[in-house]
Design a protein around this motif. Sequence first.
Motif, PDB file in Angstrom:
ATOM      1  N   PRO A 121      50.444   6.200  21.880  1.00 38.82           N
ATOM      2  CA  PRO A 121      50.701   5.533  23.184  1.00 38.82           C
ATOM      3  C   PRO A 121      50.296   6.517  24.434  1.00 38.82           C
ATOM      4  CG  PRO A 121      52.731   6.473  22.058  1.00 38.82           C
ATOM      5  CD  PRO A 121      51.391   6.673  21.168  1.00 38.82           C
ATOM      6  N   PRO A 122      50.420   5.929  25.690  1.00 41.85           N
ATOM      7  CA  PRO A 122      50.946   4.495  25.889  1.00 41.85           C
ATOM      8  C   PRO A 122      49.754   3.458  25.641  1.00 41.85           C
ATOM      9  CG  PRO A 122      49.948   5.530  27.904  1.00 41.85           C
ATOM     10  CD  PRO A 122      49.788   6.837  26.663  1.00 41.85           C
ATOM     11  N   THR A 123      50.275   2.210  25.599  1.00 47.08           N
ATOM     12  CA  THR A 123      48.929   1.174  24.994  1.00 47.08           C
ATOM     13  C   THR A 123      48.209   0.982  26.421  1.00 47.08           C
ATOM     14  OG1 THR A 123      50.784  -0.522  25.864  1.00 47.08           O
ATOM     15  CG2 THR A 123      50.838   0.183  23.625  1.00 47.08           C
ATOM     16  N   THR A 124      48.219   1.362  27.503  1.00 51.94           N
ATOM     17  CA  THR A 124      47.356   1.177  28.437  1.00 51.94           C
ATOM     18  C   THR A 124      46.318   2.056  27.990  1.00 51.94           C
ATOM     19  OG1 THR A 124      48.757   3.116  29.691  1.00 51.94           O
ATOM     20  CG2 THR A 124      49.334   0.790  30.229  1.00 51.94           C
ATOM     21  N   ASP A 125      46.325   3.198  27.353  1.00 53.31           N
ATOM     22  CA  ASP A 125      45.004   3.629  26.938  1.00 53.31           C
ATOM     23  C   ASP A 125      43.811   2.687  26.322  1.00 53.31           C
ATOM     24  OD1 ASP A 125      46.133   6.335  27.836  1.00 53.31           O
ATOM     25  OD2 ASP A 125      46.148   6.836  25.911  1.00 53.31           O
ATOM     26  N   GLY A 126      44.704   1.897  25.665  1.00 49.34           N
ATOM     27  CA  GLY A 126      43.668   0.907  24.903  1.00 49.34           C
ATOM     28  C   GLY A 126      43.004  -0.118  26.050  1.00 49.34           C
ATOM     29  N   TYR A 127      44.049  -0.553  27.047  1.00 48.95           N
ATOM     30  CA  TYR A 127      43.442  -1.380  28.292  1.00 48.95           C
ATOM     31  C   TYR A 127      42.415  -0.744  28.903  1.00 48.95           C
ATOM     32  CZ  TYR A 127      44.063  -5.006  31.395  1.00 48.95           C
ATOM     33  OH  TYR A 127      43.956  -6.143  32.293  1.00 48.95           O
ATOM     34  N   ASP A 128      42.839   0.653  29.224  1.00 47.86           N
ATOM     35  CA  ASP A 128      41.899   1.387  30.067  1.00 47.86           C
ATOM     36  C   ASP A 128      40.345   1.558  29.684  1.00 47.86           C
ATOM     37  OD1 ASP A 128      43.965   1.557  32.007  1.00 47.86           O
ATOM     38  OD2 ASP A 128      44.527   3.517  31.564  1.00 47.86           O
ATOM     39  N   ALA A 129      40.419   1.733  28.206  1.00 47.18           N
ATOM     40  CA  ALA A 129      39.265   1.882  27.398  1.00 47.18           C
ATOM     41  C   ALA A 129      38.414   0.536  27.441  1.00 47.18           C
ATOM     42  CB  ALA A 129      39.553   2.348  25.944  1.00 47.18           C
ATOM     43  N   PHE A 130      38.957  -0.400  27.322  1.00 44.15           N
ATOM     44  CA  PHE A 130      38.329  -1.764  27.477  1.00 44.15           C
ATOM     45  C   PHE A 130      37.753  -1.897  28.811  1.00 44.15           C
ATOM     46  CE2 PHE A 130      41.676  -3.659  24.290  1.00 44.15           C
ATOM     47  CZ  PHE A 130      40.911  -3.150  23.097  1.00 44.15           C
ATOM     48  N   SER A 131      38.330  -1.607  29.605  1.00 45.64           N
ATOM     49  CA  SER A 131      37.827  -1.912  31.144  1.00 45.64           C
ATOM     50  C   SER A 131      36.766  -0.673  31.394  1.00 45.64           C
ATOM     51  CB  SER A 131      39.101  -1.430  32.152  1.00 45.64           C
ATOM     52  OG  SER A 131      40.203  -2.397  32.136  1.00 45.64           O
ATOM     53  N   TRP A 132      36.814   0.253  30.921  1.00 43.20           N
ATOM     54  CA  TRP A 132      35.601   1.468  31.103  1.00 43.20           C
ATOM     55  C   TRP A 132      34.288   0.826  30.223  1.00 43.20           C
ATOM     56  CZ3 TRP A 132      32.321   4.275  28.017  1.00 43.20           C
ATOM     57  CH2 TRP A 132      31.637   5.318  28.873  1.00 43.20           C
ATOM     58  N   MET A 133      34.536   0.207  29.056  1.00 40.52           N
ATOM     59  CA  MET A 133      33.639  -0.004  28.354  1.00 40.52           C
ATOM     60  C   MET A 133      32.868  -1.303  29.014  1.00 40.52           C
ATOM     61  SD  MET A 133      34.661   0.993  24.492  1.00 40.52           S
ATOM     62  CE  MET A 133      36.177   0.344  24.628  1.00 40.52           C
ATOM     63  N   LYS A 134      33.895  -2.357  29.347  1.00 41.59           N
ATOM     64  CA  LYS A 134      33.267  -3.606  29.862  1.00 41.59           C
ATOM     65  C   LYS A 134      32.407  -3.207  31.128  1.00 41.59           C
ATOM     66  CE  LYS A 134      35.412  -7.502  32.215  1.00 41.59           C
ATOM     67  NZ  LYS A 134      34.577  -7.450  33.545  1.00 41.59           N
ATOM     68  N   ASN A 135      32.901  -1.958  31.833  1.00 43.75           N
ATOM     69  CA  ASN A 135      32.048  -1.918  33.142  1.00 43.75           C
ATOM     70  C   ASN A 135      30.539  -1.306  32.942  1.00 43.75           C
ATOM     71  OD1 ASN A 135      33.747  -3.490  34.549  1.00 43.75           O
ATOM     72  ND2 ASN A 135      35.184  -1.575  34.857  1.00 43.75           N
ATOM     73  N   GLN A 136      30.489  -0.504  31.847  1.00 46.22           N
ATOM     74  CA  GLN A 136      28.938   0.042  31.617  1.00 46.22           C
ATOM     75  C   GLN A 136      27.906  -1.119  31.614  1.00 46.22           C
ATOM     76  OE1 GLN A 136      29.146   3.479  31.379  1.00 46.22           O
ATOM     77  NE2 GLN A 136      31.464   2.565  32.055  1.00 46.22           N
ATOM     78  N   GLU A 137      26.909  -0.520  32.270  1.00 45.33           N
ATOM     79  CA  GLU A 137      25.638  -1.408  32.447  1.00 45.33           C
ATOM     80  C   GLU A 137      25.214  -1.938  31.193  1.00 45.33           C
ATOM     81  OE1 GLU A 137      22.383   2.264  33.202  1.00 45.33           O
ATOM     82  OE2 GLU A 137      22.985   0.774  34.593  1.00 45.33           O
ATOM     83  N   TRP A 138      25.416  -1.246  30.177  1.00 40.05           N
ATOM     84  CA  TRP A 138      24.699  -1.653  28.677  1.00 40.05           C
ATOM     85  C   TRP A 138      25.699  -2.696  28.004  1.00 40.05           C
ATOM     86  CZ3 TRP A 138      28.305   0.090  25.150  1.00 40.05           C
ATOM     87  CH2 TRP A 138      29.234   1.139  25.596  1.00 40.05           C
ATOM     88  N   SER A 139      26.989  -2.757  28.452  1.00 40.06           N
ATOM     89  CA  SER A 139      27.925  -3.726  27.886  1.00 40.06           C
ATOM     90  C   SER A 139      27.979  -5.137  28.351  1.00 40.06           C
ATOM     91  CB  SER A 139      29.235  -3.149  28.006  1.00 40.06           C
ATOM     92  OG  SER A 139      30.133  -4.203  27.458  1.00 40.06           O
ATOM     93  N   ASN A 140      27.758  -6.258  27.341  1.00 39.75           N
ATOM     94  CA  ASN A 140      27.661  -7.470  27.846  1.00 39.75           C
ATOM     95  C   ASN A 140      29.413  -7.986  28.124  1.00 39.75           C
ATOM     96  OD1 ASN A 140      29.377  -7.988  25.266  1.00 39.75           O
ATOM     97  ND2 ASN A 140      27.925  -9.419  24.517  1.00 39.75           N
ATOM     98  N   GLY A 141      30.411  -6.956  28.139  1.00 36.62           N
ATOM     99  CA  GLY A 141      31.546  -7.406  28.743  1.00 36.62           C
ATOM    100  C   GLY A 141      32.491  -7.952  27.513  1.00 36.62           C
ATOM    101  N   LYS A 142      32.179  -7.651  26.105  1.00 34.82           N
ATOM    102  CA  LYS A 142      32.783  -8.467  25.062  1.00 34.82           C
ATOM    103  C   LYS A 142      32.865  -7.343  24.181  1.00 34.82           C
ATOM    104  CE  LYS A 142      31.858 -13.445  25.464  1.00 34.82           C
ATOM    105  NZ  LYS A 142      33.061 -13.649  25.776  1.00 34.82           N
ATOM    106  N   ILE A 143      34.218  -7.260  23.540  1.00 31.83           N
ATOM    107  CA  ILE A 143      34.844  -5.941  22.701  1.00 31.83           C
ATOM    108  C   ILE A 143      35.240  -6.277  21.427  1.00 31.83           C
ATOM    109  CG2 ILE A 143      35.670  -3.785  22.815  1.00 31.83           C
ATOM    110  CD1 ILE A 143      35.549  -3.653  25.729  1.00 31.83           C
ATOM    111  N   ALA A 144      35.194  -5.847  20.318  1.00 25.65           N
ATOM    112  CA  ALA A 144      36.088  -6.198  19.254  1.00 25.65           C
ATOM    113  C   ALA A 144      36.606  -4.846  18.577  1.00 25.65           C
ATOM    114  CB  ALA A 144      35.158  -6.811  18.241  1.00 25.65           C
TER     115      ALA A 144
END
Length: 638
Positions: A121-144
């Motif tokens: 915890p906190p669970t916001t770490d997961g949320y923040d990691a998703f946001s960081w990865m989504k915003n990378q230029e090499w990402s298509n914005g979808k994460i599993a």
Amino acid sequence: MPNYRQIILLLTLLLSSQVFLGAQDNIREQLEAIAIIDQKVMMPMRDGIRLATDIYRPKTDQPVPIIFSKTPYNFNSWGDGEERTRTYQRAIEAVKRGYAYVVQNERGRYFSEGKWDILGPPTTDGYDAFSWMKNQEWSNGKIATLGCSSTAEWQMAVAALDHPAHAAMVPQGYGAGVGRVGRFHEQGNWYRGGAQQMLFTAWLYGVQNDEFRPRIPEGATQEDLIRISRFFDLAPEMPRVDWSEGLAHLPVQDIIKNQHGSKGIYFDMIRRKPNDPAWYKGGLYHDDMPFGVPSFWFASWYDVSTGPNLELYNHVRNNAKDPEVANNQYLVIAPTLHCAYTRATENTIVGERSVGDARLNYDEQIYAWFDYWLKGEKNGFLEETPKVQYYTMGSNKWQHADTWPPESAKMTTYYFSSGGQANSLYGDGRLSLQPTKGSKPDKFAYDPMNPVPSYGGNVCCTGNAVQGGAFDQQVMETRHDILVYTSEPLEEGIEVSGFIESTLYVSSDAKDTDFTIKIIDVYPDGTAYNLDETIQRARYREGYDQEVFMKDGEVYKLEMTPMSTSNYFAKGHRIRVEISSSNFPRFERNLNTGGNNYDESKGVIAHNTIHHSADHPTQIRLPIVQSSAASPTSSRRD
């Protein structure tokens, strides 16, 4: 004269080692040929804490989807001066299929900054990691998200946050992330029926951070971290412990201290009661939380937490507010131990029992799931994959159903009876479809200093203290403090698939004690294989938010937490149930004093009674599947 056999053996070993080292080099070279490798990326969280992350992504100019694994375990590429390739192997599999593979340490673990707690915890770490990865230029914005055990258990609480990039998840063996759901109040496998499950004592010995552990100073660059990670991975080397003896130490709160272990979160956690507010502030998922992610769940019959795992699957299907989420929950239940799905073979042995060919095309199904949700491929997964794939032991086959339990599993009640002498395998305890008139109560003495040893079972992470799986219980059943109730040989075979419910009527001369129950398949030759087990601490019989102690001479009704299985009891087999008051060290011993238990060293003997009469109908209810209820599945491919 030279010993030619020894020379040949030595040459063989040398050749094998060279082949192994060559294979390691080959794996790294394979990965470098297809992937951009970016290690020790310090991913920032909203509070400034940075989490150590390794990224492996295809060499392409096109944006790609991401498979994300977060873990408390050490995935550093170097250890003891040698390069490790386990993470490389997983990355190769993902990259070859067009995915970036991202692995991250939880907050406070190894190179990740901050203070660690279970589930990171906190669970916001997961949320923040998703946001960081989504915003990378090499990402298509979808994460599993993908993982088993500790890499799965954080996923559910983050799914409650419903990040728009979190497109799908595959949690496997995820029970330690389930707090309170439906009939289960385990707080992440810490409790079962209000009794502590001792797996976390052994697990935390090796995992929890010591308050004085070494850390990397602030300001280290990515280049610095990569350099020092070759010879310094921040991993402690804990002395091995004989947990078959170590878990017997009293008081329970001092078990790790007695092994000269680290000072960490265990001492605080062992003092929590089942409804402590702290359970609701960490990374656990509770059934009053939303859920926003299509999920492909994996459970197993001899895992520590099968019941709550299946309960959570049903909860999400029945309660997710988004119909697309509710309608896209899929489940696989294998006949294996914790996280041992892919170890199934043509002749899968679980404990001592052969359950046949339990292999399944796991990778094929998981990547088809990812391809649909992350790439948008219309591959037929949703239409062709059963909602529930489950393995039935005894008949040894994969089957499928639209629900769990299968829709035409009907609860059938078996009643307990005896002439008052059900003690041990040689007693007169019976299970029958009709109540027996004149049945007498059964009594036994429970001495916490001589508890019933755990033998096989649905376990995880206790070292050498308990070996999981199905074992012949006959020797155990010679003990006088185990009540044994057995049906007549079955005239026709029956399939039991679903939640097994049981109601006990009990009394004791102790203020508080435990009651245990175990369901068993007895073969014609007497071999008695355990299927599942549970426990109930009497003080919590009226709920986990209050403690109500027993009074000598009064009879109390206990609704046990449900057990779960899918087992075919063949013609001529018998159904057996054991009742006792201990199953140690699977569960901690109740010292019977009515005290805190965790800080006590002396116990008292409890004289316990099981009542089974017209007024006190102790019973077990089995979900028996009608012959046409389930269909063999064709999803296993050799």
